[in-house]
Design a protein around this motif. Structure first.
Motif: not given
Length: 189
Positions: A49-58, A105-108
């Motif tokens: 969901g977080d990865l998809a939200e980066t593609i289609l953000p609110r 430098g950190d997890q996604f």
């Protein structure tokens, strides 16, 4: 309109073919794979969901996470992709945090929104370069599959169809000369 026609329209909307399209159009009648069971864990659903939200953000419309994209993608991967496509997808998703740590430098999920967007743009560029160079018998890039699933799932969700597109519950006659103004939403019906 039947499901086959709707999926074909979504494929056209997304700019062409969908990886695994024949399975989408056949109704995803494939035995379930146990390899994808990890995708159904709450942690994985939130990650997708977080990865998809980066593609289609609110924005002024709902985002991918709000539309529940993270919980639908595992079902489509399990039921509609070949075992080879599933393995490509699973390996790619499993490697995202390693790539993010190497680049930023950190997890996604721990990156700020700006870095998440830069990371996803890098993955998208990598996928486009891969498609340009791959031969017909090579498997698809995992991010191409993920992006296609994100768009398909979002725009076929209730939020995507009713709040992003213009929606008329009972459409009237076709009017090919209907006025369109810059900034208007596309039609869902």
């Amino acid at each position: 309109m039947d499901r086959r026609e709707a999926l074909q329209r979504v494929a056209i909307l997304m700019g062409g073919t969908i990886i695994g399209a024949s399975l989408f159009l056949e109704g995803c009648e494939r035995p379930a794979s146990k390899d994808t069971s990890k995708l159904f864990e709450r942690k994985s659903i939130d990650f997708l969901g977080d990865l998809a939200e980066t593609i289609l953000p609110r924005t002024n419309t709902p985002g991918a996470k709000e539309a529940g994209v993270g919980s639908v993608i595992p079902v489509l991967v399990r039921d509609c992709y070949t075992p080879e496509e599933q393995q490509v997808f699973l390996r790619g998703i499993a490697n995202i945090d390693n790539l993010a740590e190497k680049e930023f430098g950190d997890q996604f999920q721990k990156l700020d929104k700006k870095d998440q967007t830069a990371f996803v743009n890098k993955l998208d560029k990598e996928a486009q370069d891969y498609v340009a160079k791959k031969s017909a018998d090579e498997p698809p890039h995992f991010f191409t599959m993920f992006k296609q699933l994100t768009l398909l799932t979002f725009f076929s969700s209730k939020l995507g169809a009713t709040e992003v597109f213009r929606y008329v519950k009972i459409p009237g006659k076709y009017d090919g000369n209907f006025p369109y103004h810059k900034g208007d939403h596309a039609w869902a019906t």
